[in-house]
Structures are given as C-alpha cells and as structure tokens.
Design a protein around this motif. Structure first.
Motif, short mmCIF file in Angstrom:
data_model
loop_
_atom_site.label_atom_id
_atom_site.label_comp_id
_atom_site.label_asym_id
_atom_site.label_seq_id
_atom_site.Cartn_x
_atom_site.Cartn_y
_atom_site.Cartn_z
N VAL A 180 1.63 13.32 -23.83
CA VAL A 180 0.89 14.30 -24.65
C VAL A 180 1.57 15.66 -24.59
N ILE A 181 1.95 16.09 -23.41
CA ILE A 181 2.62 17.39 -23.25
C ILE A 181 3.96 17.39 -23.99
N LEU A 182 4.71 16.32 -23.84
CA LEU A 182 6.00 16.21 -24.53
C LEU A 182 5.83 16.23 -26.04
N SER A 183 4.82 15.55 -26.57
CA SER A 183 4.61 15.53 -28.02
C SER A 183 4.19 16.91 -28.53
N ILE A 184 3.43 17.67 -27.77
CA ILE A 184 3.06 19.03 -28.17
C ILE A 184 4.30 19.92 -28.25
N VAL A 185 5.16 19.82 -27.27
CA VAL A 185 6.39 20.62 -27.26
C VAL A 185 7.29 20.24 -28.43
N LEU A 186 7.47 18.95 -28.68
CA LEU A 186 8.34 18.50 -29.76
C LEU A 186 7.78 18.87 -31.13
N THR A 187 6.47 18.86 -31.28
CA THR A 187 5.85 19.26 -32.54
C THR A 187 6.11 20.73 -32.84
N SER A 188 6.03 21.57 -31.84
CA SER A 188 6.31 22.99 -32.06
C SER A 188 7.77 23.21 -32.44
N PHE A 189 8.70 22.45 -31.85
CA PHE A 189 10.11 22.56 -32.22
C PHE A 189 10.35 22.05 -33.63
N ALA A 190 9.66 21.02 -34.06
CA ALA A 190 9.82 20.49 -35.41
C ALA A 190 9.40 21.53 -36.45
N GLY A 191 8.33 22.25 -36.18
CA GLY A 191 7.91 23.33 -37.07
C GLY A 191 8.94 24.43 -37.15
N PHE A 192 9.56 24.76 -36.04
CA PHE A 192 10.60 25.78 -36.01
C PHE A 192 11.79 25.37 -36.86
N PHE A 193 12.23 24.12 -36.76
CA PHE A 193 13.38 23.67 -37.51
C PHE A 193 13.09 23.58 -39.01
N SER A 194 11.89 23.21 -39.40
CA SER A 194 11.57 23.16 -40.83
C SER A 194 11.54 24.58 -41.41
N GLN A 195 11.01 25.54 -40.67
CA GLN A 195 11.03 26.94 -41.12
C GLN A 195 12.46 27.47 -41.21
N GLY A 254 0.80 -1.22 0.00
CA GLY A 254 0.00 0.00 0.00
C GLY A 254 0.83 1.27 0.00
N ASN A 255 2.13 1.23 0.36
CA ASN A 255 2.97 2.41 0.44
C ASN A 255 3.77 2.68 -0.84
N GLN A 256 3.55 1.96 -1.91
CA GLN A 256 4.32 2.15 -3.14
C GLN A 256 3.92 3.47 -3.78
N ASN A 257 4.94 4.27 -4.09
CA ASN A 257 4.71 5.53 -4.79
C ASN A 257 5.12 5.33 -6.24
N GLY A 258 4.23 5.51 -7.15
CA GLY A 258 4.51 5.33 -8.57
C GLY A 258 3.60 6.24 -9.38
N LEU A 259 3.75 6.20 -10.69
CA LEU A 259 2.94 7.02 -11.57
C LEU A 259 1.76 6.20 -12.08
N THR A 260 0.65 6.86 -12.11
CA THR A 260 -0.52 6.18 -12.65
C THR A 260 -0.47 6.25 -14.18
N LEU A 261 -1.26 5.44 -14.80
CA LEU A 261 -1.30 5.43 -16.26
C LEU A 261 -1.74 6.79 -16.80
N LEU A 262 -2.63 7.45 -16.11
CA LEU A 262 -3.10 8.76 -16.54
C LEU A 262 -1.96 9.79 -16.51
N GLU A 263 -1.13 9.77 -15.51
CA GLU A 263 0.00 10.70 -15.42
C GLU A 263 1.01 10.45 -16.53
N VAL A 264 1.25 9.20 -16.83
CA VAL A 264 2.20 8.86 -17.91
C VAL A 264 1.66 9.35 -19.25
N LEU A 265 0.39 9.08 -19.51
CA LEU A 265 -0.21 9.52 -20.78
C LEU A 265 -0.23 11.04 -20.91
N LEU A 266 -0.51 11.73 -19.82
CA LEU A 266 -0.53 13.19 -19.83
C LEU A 266 0.86 13.75 -20.11
N SER A 267 1.87 13.17 -19.52
CA SER A 267 3.23 13.66 -19.76
C SER A 267 3.66 13.38 -21.21
#
Length: 138
Positions: free
Chosen positions: A21-36, A6-19
C-alpha cells in the motif's frame, strides 16, 4: 525439533500488505508528476515553435522587404498597413511554410524607419501565439 519452527523470522501478511500500500501511494504520486511534466514539455514545444516561426518571418522581412517595395502595395502607400501570409510571400518573393496564421503590421517609425510587428497565431492553442517587433532600415 519443535524449537526450530518457533524461531523463524519472516514477514506477516499484514506487513507485506502494508508495504504494498505504501509503495503504491508513492508510485501514484510519481506517475502524476510525470504526466504533468509531459504536458509542460508539450506546451513549451508549441510556444517554441511559434517563436521560431515568428523569428523566421522577421528575418524574411529584414532581408527582403524595403521601404520602396512596401510602398508598391496600394494599401501600404502611406507605410501603414497589415499584410497576411500570402501578401508577405508575394512581397518578399519567399515561401513561408507554416500551419499558423501569420500577419505583419507596418507603421512609420522614428528616424525614417518602418516599424514592423509580426504576429503568429496558433488556431489550435491561442496561448502559444507569439509577437515580435522589428524595424525596416532601408
């Protein structure tokens, strides 16, 4: 033993998926910058190439074309004419190796000078064309 699980501290599946999604949004914006950036660099290289070709032709005119040589061309007897790349090569005795359309216009200038306008046109990209002016002193 039950408390240990009961004392295990870990990430839930929702937290992993959210991170992810956020990472992919950031990387997509950088990819657009490099192509320009890549497009910007290519366009500037083309502009620089036409400018260098223009300067090469200007140097060729300044070193090899004089007022008397210009007057030997029937169309330039009054020192007002436009020459294409072939005529410039014949007049200067030098070869111009270029993929651009080159023309030079000559008009009488002040104080016994001849004003020369060199135009380089890139048929693939008219925006990267270049014009430069110089004077023939002799």
């Amino acid at each position: 033993m039950g408390n240990k699980l009961g004392n295990q501290n870990g990430l839930t599946l929702l937290e992993v998926l959210l991170s992810i999604v956020i990472l992919s949004i950031v990387l997509t914006s950088f990819a657009g910058f490099f192509s320009q950036s890549a497009l910007f660099v290519k366009k500037n290289e083309e502009k620089l190439s036409t400018s260098q070709t223009t300067q090469k032709v200007v140097n060729l005119i300044e070193l090899n074309i004089s007022k008397s040589r210009l007057q030997t061309i029937p169309d330039c007897a009054d020192l007002e004419c436009t020459l294409n790349e072939d005529a410039l090569e014949a007049l200067s005795g030098q070869t111009i190796n270029s993929t651009y359309t080159i023309s030079a216009s000559f008009t009488p200038g002040e104080e016994n000078l001849i004003k020369a306008k060199v135009a380089i046109i890139d048929s693939d990209d008219p925006e990267s064309s270049s014009e430069t002016f110089t004077y023939i002193r002799r």
